[in-house]
Write a protein that holds these residues in place. Structure first.
Motif, mmCIF file in Angstrom:
data_model
loop_
_atom_site.group_PDB
_atom_site.id
_atom_site.type_symbol
_atom_site.label_atom_id
_atom_site.label_comp_id
_atom_site.label_asym_id
_atom_site.label_seq_id
_atom_site.Cartn_x
_atom_site.Cartn_y
_atom_site.Cartn_z
ATOM 1 N N VAL A 1 -85.779 -63.574 0.718
ATOM 2 C CA VAL A 1 -85.172 -64.894 0.884
ATOM 3 C C VAL A 1 -85.777 -65.873 -0.111
ATOM 4 C CG1 VAL A 1 -84.840 -66.835 2.458
ATOM 5 C CG2 VAL A 1 -84.677 -64.507 3.308
ATOM 6 N N GLN A 2 -87.107 -65.763 -0.267
ATOM 7 C CA GLN A 2 -87.796 -66.662 -1.179
ATOM 8 C C GLN A 2 -87.261 -66.559 -2.605
ATOM 9 O OE1 GLN A 2 -91.973 -65.915 -0.770
ATOM 10 N NE2 GLN A 2 -92.219 -67.844 0.326
ATOM 11 N N SER A 3 -86.934 -65.349 -3.009
ATOM 12 C CA SER A 3 -86.470 -65.149 -4.384
ATOM 13 C C SER A 3 -85.091 -65.762 -4.608
ATOM 14 C CB SER A 3 -86.429 -63.669 -4.704
ATOM 15 O OG SER A 3 -85.351 -63.088 -4.020
ATOM 16 N N GLY A 4 -84.460 -66.205 -3.543
ATOM 17 C CA GLY A 4 -83.191 -66.918 -3.690
ATOM 18 C C GLY A 4 -81.972 -66.024 -3.673
ATOM 19 N N TYR B 1 -80.376 -64.801 -1.281
ATOM 20 C CA TYR B 1 -79.400 -65.029 -0.210
ATOM 21 C C TYR B 1 -78.735 -66.400 -0.308
ATOM 22 C CZ TYR B 1 -81.273 -60.881 1.984
ATOM 23 O OH TYR B 1 -81.639 -59.600 2.238
ATOM 24 N N ASP B 2 -79.078 -67.129 -1.367
ATOM 25 C CA ASP B 2 -78.538 -68.486 -1.484
ATOM 26 C C ASP B 2 -77.038 -68.490 -1.723
ATOM 27 O OD1 ASP B 2 -81.004 -69.341 -1.098
ATOM 28 O OD2 ASP B 2 -81.397 -70.044 -3.119
ATOM 29 N N ASP B 3 -76.595 -67.527 -2.511
ATOM 30 C CA ASP B 3 -75.167 -67.445 -2.785
ATOM 31 C C ASP B 3 -74.703 -66.096 -2.273
ATOM 32 O OD1 ASP B 3 -72.661 -67.310 -3.707
ATOM 33 O OD2 ASP B 3 -73.166 -67.344 -5.840
ATOM 34 N N ASP B 4 -74.040 -66.088 -1.144
ATOM 35 C CA ASP B 4 -73.667 -64.802 -0.568
ATOM 36 C C ASP B 4 -72.211 -64.440 -0.857
ATOM 37 O OD1 ASP B 4 -72.616 -66.710 1.003
ATOM 38 O OD2 ASP B 4 -73.771 -66.230 2.789
ATOM 39 N N TYR B 5 -71.576 -65.206 -1.736
ATOM 40 C CA TYR B 5 -70.186 -64.869 -2.023
ATOM 41 C C TYR B 5 -69.991 -64.250 -3.414
ATOM 42 C CZ TYR B 5 -65.217 -65.186 -2.815
ATOM 43 O OH TYR B 5 -63.925 -64.867 -3.105
ATOM 44 N N THR B 6 -70.533 -64.930 -4.437
ATOM 45 C CA THR B 6 -70.265 -64.516 -5.812
ATOM 46 C C THR B 6 -70.599 -63.038 -6.093
ATOM 47 O OG1 THR B 6 -71.016 -66.740 -6.288
ATOM 48 C CG2 THR B 6 -70.326 -65.415 -8.147
#
Lengths: 803, 64
Positions: free
Chosen positions: B26-29, B31-36
């Motif tokens: 999660v920290q690495s980011g 999961y920030d964009d779960d669509y593209t």
């Protein structure tokens, strides 16, 4: 006749204007050029993922000159090093998988671009590039040339790189970790097998569970304690109090249980509860991140403007660096950032952004011009009167109504329920405690804690977020985007709807044009169309599109007098178009309507009248709404259309004309003082005060990326006729919430009967709690979808009936 | 019977390992964009496909 659509942007093409290239039709040169760029670079599968995904590139001549300023560039860059720069750009056009594909293949268009990564939900692209090969300005211009114009505003410039808050996900991760492990470790005790080995290891299992439950208790649930504490201090009884109380009591009771060896405690239920509630929170957070409502007027302003220094050189300066007395250069289509005095001879300024009026206002040298206007036509020079923070637009925006973003006047439904629920619960706990204390002290404590545990209103707390979250999502799919869940509650209570006229009940896009005067023959129409071809005035463009297609003719002489009209010689015929003043033709009540007069070879022919066109389904919508709402139409215009409106709209609709933005605000305020719940439907900045003041401010937008930040919701203009349905749906949503409150109370009653009689076993709690949560969540999801579908069938029926 | 202590400790350690891995992820980011990413993974070979299609088209045209 077959309607043709542009291969690139999907626009319907007028018959004769079509450009054909490689057997594909294009609406304009811009679209064709984009296609050619992609064709040359082998990127034509852009068109395979989605039909007509593109946008027509806009004219950006000089618009991004400010990107040559090193300080501005370095503010925008995310990462800066000699050979690599990284920038994140917001591209409003990103809307489909083709967009992702073309942007991520950007490096094929220019060798200086390293990689590009699209974040689709945020409509952002992160590009790394080599500044020695391509400057930021060139990069932005490249994006513009393929139809993806980035949106760079003061907001980007000012905003510190805000960190993404991921704490909720961590909390859920920790809660789930503990919940899962505790469940596994609790199993042996659930079955109460009195075996030797179980008894031997019981202590070990229990203490392990105890330690596992600490992270969720101390970390994951921390938000609930904070919020409960805050509400106690504010002397309000919100739903967080019984939740926090429930969690703490559960932990204390369970710890006492295992220390005194009474039983296994309720650690499993406690962690499950925390996990499920956080999950609900996440769902709530996820449902809505499509549009950011946190913008203010600054996001509309350019970052930099061109300043003319005393020695005559042009240089880009930041908007905030503008001082009184500076001279600015405003290009075609640029927004005027500050109030000032016009230096150039003439200017035509489009104030539609501020007033909603589409017709440009002509200004002469020495006139005062206000911030928020858009220059149309030639480049103008102006002298600055105030700094940015003192200008008219800024003042309009700093009106008090915009400041109180927190709707403290409105208590949400969960808080209202908990206002009764929390005292009732505490009373019940105390009464049972008082009853049992005379019979058996041990049981009294058990009962007291069991009541607080079992009544912990997790289902109650989840009901509203889940229902409203789901409703938000369903509405979003139908192109009504609401700011937050509370807007739905307020929509359900609305009893008065105020509509703005221009741009709200009328469309900006298509204006019906009628002709008055002696009829024009084909030859004259041909002359007219060819004259209009050269003019860039909005009315000319509209009239040009309205007239039937004609063959091209050579225009030998062409002169456009800004704000007045056009004079041209086409194949030897003199054509004059424009205002009555320009043609020196006197006609009556010219100011009531927007007209373009026509004169050919010195003979006055007549005039084209531009009527505001009302949105489709307007009459039906008002008819439907008038049954249950009080309707008002507020307009900033004169009352030229009163008669038409009176005829169209149901009796009882109040029509108020000549309302300035401040007057609209005051009108809404007056209605509210009469105790009305007002919904304002408006379109833009000039309604902003009224939108913010109203209980629900809905903004109608042709382009949902451009909207007034003061509103509570944005409705895509094509969905205008559905407003009635949306209001009904909001009411149904509240009905669903009440129903599920009833269900969750039922669970509580069942649980409480165990608790009050002193028979609450850990396993019962462990079953009842998740079960009630699951029932509630699935119930509200099913119901809100069912209500949405019911309406879908209804419209189908009406469509059939209409057909 | 003390094997149970050992087994449970292992299971907890494994679970903690996964929790830490999750938090790192999660920290690495990611999961920030779960669509593209779901769309992106379908792209890779498209360019080759179209050129192929075009070649085929050309061939059929030549035949005619």
């Amino acid at each position: 006749m077959d309607t043709m659509h542009c291969y690139h942007c999907g626009l319907t093409i007028q018959d004769k204007d079509v450009l054909v290239f490689e057997e594909k039709e294009f609406c304009c040169n811009g679209c064709k050029t984009v296609y050619e760029i992609f064709r040359q670079n082998d990127l034509t599968c852009y068109y395979d993922f989605q039909a007509a995904p593109g946008a027509t590139p806009t004219d950006i001549n000089g618009k991004y000159d400010f990107l040559t300023d090193a300080t501005i560039v370095s503010k925008l860059l995310e990462f800066e090093e000699a050979s690599t720069h990284i920038v994140s750009l917001y591209l409003p056009h990103i809307h489909c998988s083709s967009c992702i594909w073309i942007l991520e293949n950007l490096h094929k268009l220019h060798p200086g671009i390293g990689s590009a990564q699209v974040n689709f939900p945020a409509k952002k692209v992160r590009i790394s590039f080599d500044p020695q090969q391509i400057s930021l300005k060139a990069l932005v211009e490249l994006l513009c040339s393929i139809g993806y114009e980035p949106y760079i505003s003061l907001e980007n410039y000012e905003g510190e790189k805000h960190k993404i808050d991921r704490s909720l996900i961590y909390k859920i991760g920790v809660a789930f970790f503990s919940f899962g492990n505790i469940m596994l470790l609790s199993f042996p005790e659930y079955f109460e097998v009195e075996e030797f080995w179980i008894n031997q290891y019981r202590g070990f299992f229990r203490w392990l569970i105890f330690f596992l439950s600490l992270p969720p208790l101390l970390y994951s649930a921390s938000g609930y304690y904070v919020s409960a504490w805050k509400s106690i201090r504010a002397k309000m009884l919100n739903i967080e109090i019984p939740i926090a109380l429930g969690i703490i009591v559960m932990f204390v009771r369970s710890t006492v249980d295992i220390v005194m060896d009474y039983g296994q405690g309720f650690f499993d239920s406690m962690c499950g509860l925390i996990f499920f509630m956080l999950l609900g929170k996440l769902f709530q957070q996820k449902t809505y991140n499509f549009l950011s409502f946190e913008r203010d007027y600054k996001s509309y302003f350019p970052i930099a403007v061109t300043k003319i220094s005393p020695n005559g050189t042009e240089e880009p300066v930041q908007v905030y660096a503008i001082e009184k007395g500076d001279r600015l250069l405003i290009r075609n289509q640029e927004l005027i950032p500050v109030d000032g005095i016009l230096i150039s001879e003439k200017a035509a300024i489009d104030y539609s952004f501020v007033t909603g009026e589409a017709v440009p206002i002509e200004k002469k040298s020495g006139d005062k011009i206000y911030a928020g206007g858009k220059q149309l036509g030639k480049v103008i020079e102006m002298e600055v009167l105030f700094s940015v923070s003192q200008s008219y637009l800024t003042q309009l925006w700093s009106n008090d109504v915009f400041q109180k973003k927190l709707h403290s006047k409105h208590k949400n439904i969960t808080d209202r329920i908990s206002h009764y629920f929390t005292p009732a619960l505490l009373l019940l706990a105390l009464v049972s405690f008082g009853y049992w204390i005379f019979l058996d002290t041990d049981t009294a404590f058990n009962v007291f804690t069991a009541i607080l545990i079992v009544a912990c209103p997790c289902a109650l707390a989840l009901t509203a977020p889940f229902t409203l979250g789901n409703v938000l999502r369903i509405l979003g799919r139908q192109q009504l985007y609401l700011k937050n869940a509370q807007v739905i509650e307020q929509m359900a209570q609305v009893d008065t709807i105020v509509f703005d006229k221009t741009g709200t009940i009328t469309t900006n896009k298509k204006t019906a044009i009628t002709y008055e005067g002696s009829p024009l023959d084909a030859h004259e129409l041909w002359l007219l169309k060819n004259t209009l071809r050269g003019s860039n005035h909005p009315l000319s463009r509209r009239l040009y599109e309205y007239l039937p297609a004609q063959e091209k003719a050579t225009v030998t002489h062409f002169e456009e007098v800004t704000g007045k009209g056009v004079f041209a010689t086409v194949e030897g015929h003199a054509v004059k178009l424009g205002s009555s003043q320009f043609l020196q033709h006197l006609s009556e009540n010219t100011h009531k309507k927007t007209k373009v007069h026509v004169e050919i070879d010195g003979v006055y022919k007549g005039s084209y009248v531009f009527n505001n066109q009302y949105r489709e389904g307007l009459e039906a919508l008002f008819e439907r709404l008038s049954a249950s709402y009080h309707l008002v139409v507020l307009s900033g215009d004169n009352d030229g259309e009163r008669k038409i409106l009176e005829k169209m709209l149901p009796a009882g609709t109040s029509l108020v004309f000549n309302q300035k933005p401040e007057a609209k605000l005051a009108y809404i305020e007056a209605l509210q003082q009469e105790g009305k719940n007002v919904m304002m439907v408006g379109d833009g900045l000039n309604d902003a005060g009224a939108l913010a003041q109203s209980n629900v401010g809905l903004s109608i937008s042709e382009n949902v990326n451009v909207f007034s930040p003061a509103c509570d919701g944005i409705l895509d203009a094509s969905q205008f006729s559905k407003i009635g349905y949306f209001l009904q749906y909001a009411r149904n949503a509240m009905k669903i919430i009440y129903m599920s409150f009833a269900i969750s109370l039922l669970y509580n009653v069942v649980g409480l009967t165990y608790a009050v009689t002193g028979n609450l076993l850990p396993i019962v709690a462990a079953i009842i709690m998740p079960l009630s949560t699951i029932t509630i969540v699935s119930f509200v999801t099913l119901m809100s979808n069912a209500y949405a579908r019911e309406r879908f069938f209804q419209t189908k029926k009406t469509v059939k009936n209409a057909a | 019977m003390s094997v149970i202590y050992f087994l449970i400790s292992i299971s907890i350690v494994v679970a903690v390992f996964f929790l830490v891995a999750f938090i790192k992820a999660v920290q690495s980011g990611q999961y920030d964009d779960d669509y593209t990413p779901s769309v992106r993974m379908l792209f890779d070979d498209e360019i080759i496909n179209t050129t192929k299609n075009k070649n085929q088209l050309n061939i059929t045209e030549e035949k005619q």
